[in-house]
Scaffold this motif. Structure first.
Motif, mmCIF file in Angstrom:
data_model
loop_
_atom_site.group_PDB
_atom_site.id
_atom_site.type_symbol
_atom_site.label_atom_id
_atom_site.label_comp_id
_atom_site.label_asym_id
_atom_site.label_seq_id
_atom_site.Cartn_x
_atom_site.Cartn_y
_atom_site.Cartn_z
ATOM 1 N N PHE A 124 12.676 -39.571 -11.566
ATOM 2 C CA PHE A 124 11.568 -39.924 -12.854
ATOM 3 C C PHE A 124 11.018 -40.676 -12.337
ATOM 4 N N LEU A 125 10.636 -41.832 -11.476
ATOM 5 C CA LEU A 125 9.791 -42.238 -10.885
ATOM 6 C C LEU A 125 8.826 -41.765 -9.742
ATOM 7 N N THR A 126 9.329 -40.375 -9.297
ATOM 8 C CA THR A 126 8.608 -40.358 -8.169
ATOM 9 C C THR A 126 7.429 -39.188 -8.717
ATOM 10 N N GLU A 127 8.032 -38.249 -10.211
ATOM 11 C CA GLU A 127 7.218 -37.698 -11.078
ATOM 12 C C GLU A 127 6.466 -38.342 -11.056
ATOM 13 N N ARG A 128 6.248 -39.776 -11.677
ATOM 14 C CA ARG A 128 4.908 -40.582 -12.136
ATOM 15 C C ARG A 128 4.730 -41.156 -11.179
ATOM 16 N N GLY A 129 5.205 -41.280 -9.562
ATOM 17 C CA GLY A 129 4.350 -41.414 -9.071
ATOM 18 C C GLY A 129 4.047 -43.024 -9.312
ATOM 19 N N LEU A 130 5.591 -43.507 -8.776
ATOM 20 C CA LEU A 130 5.838 -44.793 -8.831
ATOM 21 C C LEU A 130 7.276 -45.104 -7.324
ATOM 22 N N ALA A 131 6.310 -46.374 -7.120
ATOM 23 C CA ALA A 131 7.427 -46.236 -5.141
ATOM 24 C C ALA A 131 7.389 -47.791 -5.820
ATOM 25 N N GLY A 132 8.783 -47.536 -4.513
ATOM 26 C CA GLY A 132 10.132 -49.266 -4.320
ATOM 27 C C GLY A 132 11.204 -49.224 -4.595
ATOM 28 N N PHE A 133 11.483 -47.533 -5.154
ATOM 29 C CA PHE A 133 13.090 -47.016 -5.544
ATOM 30 C C PHE A 133 13.572 -46.357 -4.377
#
Ligand SMILES: Cc1cc2nc3c(=O)[nH]c(=O)nc-3n(C[C@H](O)[C@H](O)[C@H](O)COP(=O)(O)OP(=O)(O)OC[C@H]3O[C@@H](n4cnc5c(N)ncnc54)[C@H](O)[C@@H]3O)c2cc1C
Length: 316
Positions: A124-133
């Motif tokens: 979910f985070l990768t698709e939305r360009g959210l890093a850190g996880f």
């Protein structure tokens, strides 16, 4: 071996819980080998799936009123359950806890339900360009279990990304919110362990980044995992915690224990930190390997290893 003694309290609680969830989600004598990554463990007297917060509150209230032994299970990837099983109520969170969504009014914060697998959150985070996880993408646990354990890998841990956690009191009476700082995160530990609070969901704070870059980092960590860890065998990951001043895997390797086998349980040849189920292992086999490893490492290095895997109705 510990004797299983199903108390009257558990049987009374099980009867009441079945009335709430129906028999399809309140399974009697459910083999825990079906629900643990080790593929080991005898039956839980009851295995109940709570689908909503209301249902969970009710199940907890009944367990407390009846003083029935009970425990939460996430994805079962850090569980070693006795061959005798678990003489209580094993509670798993179901569909109502399996969501992940953006938190309104922010573009870097998401809320993930306790039952959501870390791999699902990571996608979910990768698709939305959210890093850190990225660190968590290959850990085969749920958000609930990861918060409980402050799961971590490759230099990251849940502590770094958890902004706040929604929790239920152990008796189901109240829902509270705690900030990441209040969670008391330390190495493979959070306040959940001693408080008995139940994790319902966690708000995660990420940073904006390029989706392709995040995907590349996730893929790199996965290939490092696949090349170093015995991913083709059932296990519960690292069997022992990292001791102060060393690494469990290195100490076990130095003690010459790679490949040490009892029955179906074996110290992995690929990664000495993992005890694997090489085929048909019992809980007793795993415990025998763990006891031997602890003794030999202590003799060799003077360091006493502590288990990372949660021992359910069994002891070293
Ligand atoms: C192949 C493999 C690799 C692994 N690699 C790593 C790694 O790199 N890093 C790492 O940290 N771990 C690793 N692990 C261990 C494990 O995946 C993690 O500890 C994970 O966080 C456990 O999550 P789970 O949902 O499976 O929890 P479970 O094993 O089901 O439960 C763990 C503990 O959390 C409690 N719990 C679960 N859900 C809740 C909830 N909602 N509320 C309150 N308490 C709850 C349980 O009661 C239990 O005490 C690995 C395991 C395997 C099999």
């Amino acid at each position: 071996m510990k004797q299983t003694n199903i108390s009257e309290a558990v049987l009374r609680a099980a009867g009441r819980i079945e009335q709430i969830t129906g028999p399809d989600r309140a399974l009697r004598q459910e083999p825990m080998s079906k629900h643990t990554s080790f593929r080991i463990g005898g039956p839980a007297e009851m295995f109940v799936i709570a689908n909503t917060e209301e249902e969970l509150a009710e199940v907890l209230r009944i367990c407390c009123e009846e003083q029935a032994e009970h425990i939460l299970i996430g994805n079962g990837s850090n569980f070693l359950v006795s061959d005798e099983g678990y003489p209580g109520i094993m509670i798993r969170l179901g569909d109502g806890f399996d969501q992940v969504k953006m938190i309104e009014g922010t573009d870097t914060e998401v809320r993930a339900g306790a039952a959501r697998l870390l791999s699902g959150v990571s996608s979910f985070l990768t698709e939305r360009g959210l890093a850190g996880f990225e660190f968590a993408s290959g850990i085969p646990g749920s958000i609930g279990g990861a918060v409980f354990m402050n799961a971590g890998a490759y230099g990251g841990e849940m502590k770094d990304v958890v902004a706040s956690v929604r929790l239920m009191r152990p008796d189901g009476s109240e829902i509270i919110e705690m900030s990441g700082e209040e969670m008391g995160f330390s190495y493979r530990h959070s306040i959940v362990e001693e408080s008995g609070l139940i994790v319902l969901s966690a708000a995660l704070k990420l940073t904006k980044d390029d989706p392709a870059g995040i995907a590349a980092r996730v893929a790199d960590l996965q290939s490092r995992r696949n090349s170093k860890q015995p991913v083709n065998y059932p296990s519960a990951g690292s069997t022992f915690k990292r001791p102060v001043g060393g690494y469990a895997a290195a100490l076990i390797d130095e003690a010459g224990l790679k490949g040490y086998t009892v029955g179906g349980a074996m110290v992995s040849e690929k990664h000495a930190g993992f005890v694997i189920n090489a085929g048909g292992a019992t809980c007793e086999d795993v415990l025998a390997v763990m006891r031997h490893v602890r003794e030999e490492v202590y003799r060799n290095s003077g360091i006493m290893l502590e288990p990372e895997v949660r021992l359910i109705n069994c002891e070293l």
